[in-house]
Scaffold this motif. Structure first.
Motif, PDB file in Angstrom:
ATOM      1  N   GLU A 149      -2.066   0.457  -9.710  1.00  0.00           N
ATOM      2  CA  GLU A 149      -2.343  -0.079  -8.361  1.00  0.00           C
ATOM      3  C   GLU A 149      -3.167  -1.361  -8.463  1.00  0.00           C
ATOM      4  OE1 GLU A 149      -2.327   4.149  -5.898  1.00  0.00           O
ATOM      5  OE2 GLU A 149      -4.237   3.157  -6.273  1.00  0.00           O
ATOM      6  N   LEU A 152      -0.976  -4.300  -9.654  1.00  0.00           N
ATOM      7  CA  LEU A 152       0.034  -4.670  -8.647  1.00  0.00           C
ATOM      8  C   LEU A 152      -0.619  -5.409  -7.475  1.00  0.00           C
ATOM      9  CD1 LEU A 152       2.064  -1.335  -8.715  1.00  0.00           C
ATOM     10  CD2 LEU A 152       2.877  -3.570  -9.513  1.00  0.00           C
ATOM     11  N   LEU A 153      -1.838  -4.989  -7.135  1.00  0.00           N
ATOM     12  CA  LEU A 153      -2.547  -5.650  -6.035  1.00  0.00           C
ATOM     13  C   LEU A 153      -3.125  -6.995  -6.490  1.00  0.00           C
ATOM     14  CD1 LEU A 153      -3.764  -5.617  -3.172  1.00  0.00           C
ATOM     15  CD2 LEU A 153      -5.725  -4.396  -4.098  1.00  0.00           C
ATOM     16  N   LEU A 158       0.865  -7.540  -4.099  1.00  0.00           N
ATOM     17  CA  LEU A 158       1.867  -6.753  -3.378  1.00  0.00           C
ATOM     18  C   LEU A 158       1.179  -5.861  -2.357  1.00  0.00           C
ATOM     19  CD1 LEU A 158       3.948  -6.013  -6.536  1.00  0.00           C
ATOM     20  CD2 LEU A 158       4.938  -6.909  -4.419  1.00  0.00           C
ATOM     21  N   TYR A 161       1.328  -1.893  -2.807  1.00  0.00           N
ATOM     22  CA  TYR A 161       1.050  -1.590  -4.211  1.00  0.00           C
ATOM     23  C   TYR A 161       0.936  -0.094  -4.485  1.00  0.00           C
ATOM     24  CZ  TYR A 161      -3.784  -1.216  -2.545  1.00  0.00           C
ATOM     25  OH  TYR A 161      -4.895  -0.848  -1.866  1.00  0.00           O
TER      26      TYR A 161
END
Ligand code: SAM
Length: 307
Positions: A149, A152-153, A158, A161
């Motif tokens: 997470e 992805l963040l 995103l 995420y």
């Protein structure tokens, strides 16, 4: 001459940055396929060049490409965050007149399917240095949900995420970038210009190669070295990197570095390292965009040290 697998971005603009540098040393932190390196050497017959790359394929190719200039070139393999520190210790810093970093992956790294950088790759690797311990397979198949997470963040920016991390965890193990991007495609934002898996691939690649850490460390070393009269040119390809460069150059241009809430200056007010040459980032012109579509996201910022 071998086929050149990578067209250097902003080539005219890079040449112009270093055109006034008559002699001394220029460091190309991201030699790649020596596009920029060879142009700088050709245009400046008195310059010495130190060229760094962590990818052995790039080193092998460019050692041959730079053969005509071999008296003036020193090629070093490694991550630029580490190699730059050695160079600063080893060389007379007053001779270093320029530093170039064209960060990110090369066209060849992207195009070679076995390197795992493309969403069509049959492997899950993404290491610029094939000997590095962390590869994309470890990130995707072994990272905890919260670490997935986070990357992805932070690196993919995103918004969903959490969903993407949970789909990765539920469907692993993955053995190729293609399998990963096909599985995740329905959950990725569908923009007009980019493939839906682009931001996912970007996030994993940044983690594998510690790309933001590398950039921050390079800039920190250059700040500490205080290279008198050196021009620092950084080309970046996404907003996360460009933000780091912009903020760093802005802080280098300030004389007072006290926090905004300070009631009075406590910092000696003599911290300015030089000036920003490019208020706005330099971007590719139309003819370059046509000839090399990958140049569309390249942004170059230049700082001139004066310490
Ligand atoms: C965009 S390409 C550079 C292309 C080069 N300017 C040319 O004209 O051919 C980036 C290159 O930098 C290398 N690279 C990226 N980050 C690096 C790092 N932290 N340390 C060393 N090399 C790095 C990559 O392996 C790749 O070959």
């Amino acid at each position: 001459m071998q086929n050149i697998p990578h067209i250097p971005v902003l080539y005219r603009e890079v040449l112009e940055v270093f055109s006034g540098v008559e002699d001394g040393i220029v460091i190309d932190c991201t030699m790649g396929y020596a596009g920029h390196s060879s142009m700088i050497l050709e245009a400046n017959p008195n310059l010495q060049l130190i060229a760094i790359d962590q990818d052995q394929t790039a080193i092998d190719f460019s050692t041959q490409r730079l053969e005509p200039y071999k008296e003036r070139v020193s090629i070093k393999k490694g991550r630029f965050s580490a190699v730059i520190k050695d160079i600063i210790k080893e060389y007379d810093v007053s001779k270093i007149k320029g530093v170039l970093a064209d960060i990110g992956v090369s066209s060849l790294q992207l195009d070679q399917k076995d390197r795992g950088f493309s969403y069509e790759s049959e492997t899950l690797d993404m290491r610029m240095d094939k000997d590095a311990p962390l590869d994309a397979s470890r990130v995707v198949n072994e990272y905890s949900t919260s670490d997935l997470e986070r990357i992805l963040l932070e690196y993919g920016e995103l918004r969903n995420y959490k969903k993407i991390a949970s789909v990765i965890v539920a469907n692993r193990p993955f053995s190729s970038a293609k399998e990963l991007s096909d599985t995740l495609k329905p959950h990725m934002p569908h923009g007009k210009k980019i493939h839906p898996a682009t931001l996912l691939m970007q996030a994993i690649r940044i983690e594998v190669n510690d790309e933001l850490g590398e950039l921050k460390s390079l800039l920190e070393s250059l700040k500490d070295a205080q290279l008198p009269n050196a021009k620092i040119a950084i080309i970046s390809f996404h907003s996360l990197e460009d933000r780091i460069v912009k903020q760093t150059f802005s802080s280098w241009s300030k004389s007072c570095i006290c926090p905004p809430e300070a009631m009075r200056c406590l910092c000696s007010n003599d911290n300015q390292l030089g000036k920003i040459i490019t208020r706005k980032p330099i971007m590719a012109q139309d003819d370059e965009l046509k000839e090399n579509p990958r140049s569309r996201s390249a942004k170059m910022r230049v700082f001139k040290m004066d310490v």
